[in-house]
Design a protein around this motif. Sequence first.
Motif, PDB file in Angstrom:
ATOM      1  N   UNK A  30       0.802  -1.221   0.000  1.00 40.15           N
ATOM      2  CA  UNK A  30       0.000   0.000   0.000  1.00 40.15           C
ATOM      3  C   UNK A  30       0.835   1.271   0.000  1.00 40.15           C
ATOM      4  N   UNK A  31       1.973   1.269   0.720  1.00 38.96           N
ATOM      5  CA  UNK A  31       2.771   2.483   0.799  1.00 38.96           C
ATOM      6  C   UNK A  31       4.243   2.142   0.966  1.00 38.96           C
ATOM      7  N   UNK A  32       5.075   3.123   0.647  1.00 37.07           N
ATOM      8  CA  UNK A  32       6.512   3.032   0.854  1.00 37.07           C
ATOM      9  C   UNK A  32       6.917   4.061   1.906  1.00 37.07           C
ATOM     10  N   UNK A  33       7.560   3.600   2.978  1.00 37.62           N
ATOM     11  CA  UNK A  33       8.030   4.492   4.022  1.00 37.62           C
ATOM     12  C   UNK A  33       9.476   4.887   3.727  1.00 37.62           C
ATOM     13  N   UNK A  34       9.721   6.193   3.653  1.00 34.64           N
ATOM     14  CA  UNK A  34      11.051   6.729   3.354  1.00 34.64           C
ATOM     15  C   UNK A  34      11.633   7.276   4.650  1.00 34.64           C
ATOM     16  N   UNK A  35      12.705   6.680   5.130  1.00 29.12           N
ATOM     17  CA  UNK A  35      13.409   7.149   6.327  1.00 29.12           C
ATOM     18  C   UNK A  35      14.761   7.694   5.892  1.00 29.12           C
ATOM     19  N   UNK A  36      15.065   8.933   6.281  1.00 24.06           N
ATOM     20  CA  UNK A  36      16.289   9.573   5.798  1.00 24.06           C
ATOM     21  C   UNK A  36      17.041  10.239   6.935  1.00 24.06           C
ATOM     22  N   UNK A  37      18.349  10.310   6.774  1.00 23.00           N
ATOM     23  CA  UNK A  37      19.244  11.013   7.696  1.00 23.00           C
ATOM     24  C   UNK A  37      20.128  11.922   6.852  1.00 23.00           C
ATOM     25  N   UNK A  38      19.981  13.224   7.037  1.00 26.28           N
ATOM     26  CA  UNK A  38      20.650  14.199   6.178  1.00 26.28           C
ATOM     27  C   UNK A  38      21.695  14.979   6.963  1.00 26.28           C
ATOM     28  N   UNK A  39      22.753  15.420   6.310  1.00 24.37           N
ATOM     29  CA  UNK A  39      23.746  16.280   6.972  1.00 24.37           C
ATOM     30  C   UNK A  39      23.107  17.587   7.435  1.00 24.37           C
ATOM     31  N   UNK A  40      23.495  18.019   8.642  1.00 26.64           N
ATOM     32  CA  UNK A  40      22.992  19.273   9.171  1.00 26.64           C
ATOM     33  C   UNK A  40      21.601  19.189   9.745  1.00 26.64           C
ATOM     34  N   UNK A 127      12.825   0.893   9.446  1.00 26.67           N
ATOM     35  CA  UNK A 127      13.432   1.907   8.585  1.00 26.67           C
ATOM     36  C   UNK A 127      14.668   2.522   9.212  1.00 26.67           C
ATOM     37  N   UNK A 128      14.600   2.814  10.514  1.00 34.17           N
ATOM     38  CA  UNK A 128      15.768   3.372  11.200  1.00 34.17           C
ATOM     39  C   UNK A 128      16.896   2.346  11.287  1.00 34.17           C
ATOM     40  N   UNK A 129      16.553   1.076  11.499  1.00 32.14           N
ATOM     41  CA  UNK A 129      17.584   0.035  11.548  1.00 32.14           C
ATOM     42  C   UNK A 129      18.303  -0.092  10.206  1.00 32.14           C
ATOM     43  N   UNK A 130      17.563   0.046   9.104  1.00 32.42           N
ATOM     44  CA  UNK A 130      18.190  -0.017   7.785  1.00 32.42           C
ATOM     45  C   UNK A 130      19.150   1.148   7.566  1.00 32.42           C
ATOM     46  N   UNK A 131      18.752   2.343   8.015  1.00 27.49           N
ATOM     47  CA  UNK A 131      19.640   3.499   7.870  1.00 27.49           C
ATOM     48  C   UNK A 131      20.921   3.292   8.673  1.00 27.49           C
TER      49      UNK A 131
END
Length: 322
Positions: A30-40, A127-131
Motif C-alpha cells: 500500500x505504501x513506501x516508508x522513506x526514512x532519511x538522515x541528512x547532513x545538518x 526503517x531506522x535500523x536499515x539506515x
Amino acid sequence: MPVAAHQSEAPTAIRTDLGAIFVSLELSRSKWLITSLSPGGGEKMSKHSVVAGDIAGLLARFAELKKKAEARTGQCFPIIVIQEAGLDGLWIHRVLEAEGIESHVVDPASIATSRRRRRAKTDKIDGEALVRALLAYKRGEPRVCAMLRVPTPEEEDRRRITRERKALTNERVRHVNRVKGLLFAQGVSGYEPLRRDRRKRLEALKTGDGRPLPAHLQAQVGRELDRLELLLEQIKTVEAARDAMLAAVPIVSPAPAMLLNLKGIGPEFAAVLWSEGLSRHFDNRRQVAAYAGLAPTPWQSGSVDHDQGVSKAGNPRLRTTL
C-alpha cells in the motif's frame, strides 16, 4: 541532575564525514516508508511515505531532501538508498540506478536484531535500523550486513525456466496423486495416469466390488487427466526452451557444457546449477558453500564445541540440487 550537565554534545561525524543523504525504503503493497538522515539535520531521522509504486513521488521526495540539505549546509549531497530484498523484487533498485542514485539491496536476515523474547517491530523501527546498517556499511565496518549482488535482467530471466519447470512438475505430482486417491477409494489400484494408454485403461476399470466406475467419478478423473495432459505439454515446451538456453550459453561461458559432460548430471541439473548459482563469480569453494546454504554452523562457547549442521541459509534450489 549534575550528570546531565556533563553530557557531551550529540556526535555529527557519522553524517558529515561520509557526505551523503542516507535513505531507507520500507516497501509494502500500500505504501513506501522513506526514512532519511541528512547532513545538518541533527540526530533525528525524517520519515515520509508515498503510495506504493509511485516512482515519481519517490524521486520528488529525494529531490526535496537534497534541496533541504543544501539549504542547511550550502553543499549538494548525493543520495544513498538501501532496501530489503523481498516481494518487490529488484525493479526499484534498477530504476534508482538508472536515475544515477546509489542503491543497495540487503539481505534482511543478515542485520543484527535484539534477542528479546518480545521484540518490537514496526516499519518506523525497521526503517531506522536499515539506515543505521547503511551507515555502518559505508563506514567500512566488516560483516555488518550482507548486501546482495543484484543479477542483471538477463541473469534473472534465465532462472525462470528451471523454476517454472519445478512448479509444473509439482503440479503434475498433485494431479497424479489425486487421480490415484480417487480410484483407490473405490478399490482400484495399479492405475498409472502418466501412461500413454491412460484413457483406454480408465474406461476398462472396475471397482473393488466389480462395478464399472461411477459416471461422475469417471468424469472427474477425465477432467483431472485433461489438466494433466496440458501440464505434460507445458513441461515439454519448457524443457525445449531449457535445452535451447543451454545450447546458447556456451557462447558466454563453457560451464554448462562441462556440467553436461559430468556422469549423472542431466540437462535439468545442469540448468539449475548454472542459472541458480554457478553463473556467478566466487573467489573460493567456501563462498559457494555459503551461498548454497551448505556451510557448517559451529556452536562454540567455553568448553562447548560442536557443529549444528549446515546453515540452510542460502539458495534453496541450488542447495537441493547439490
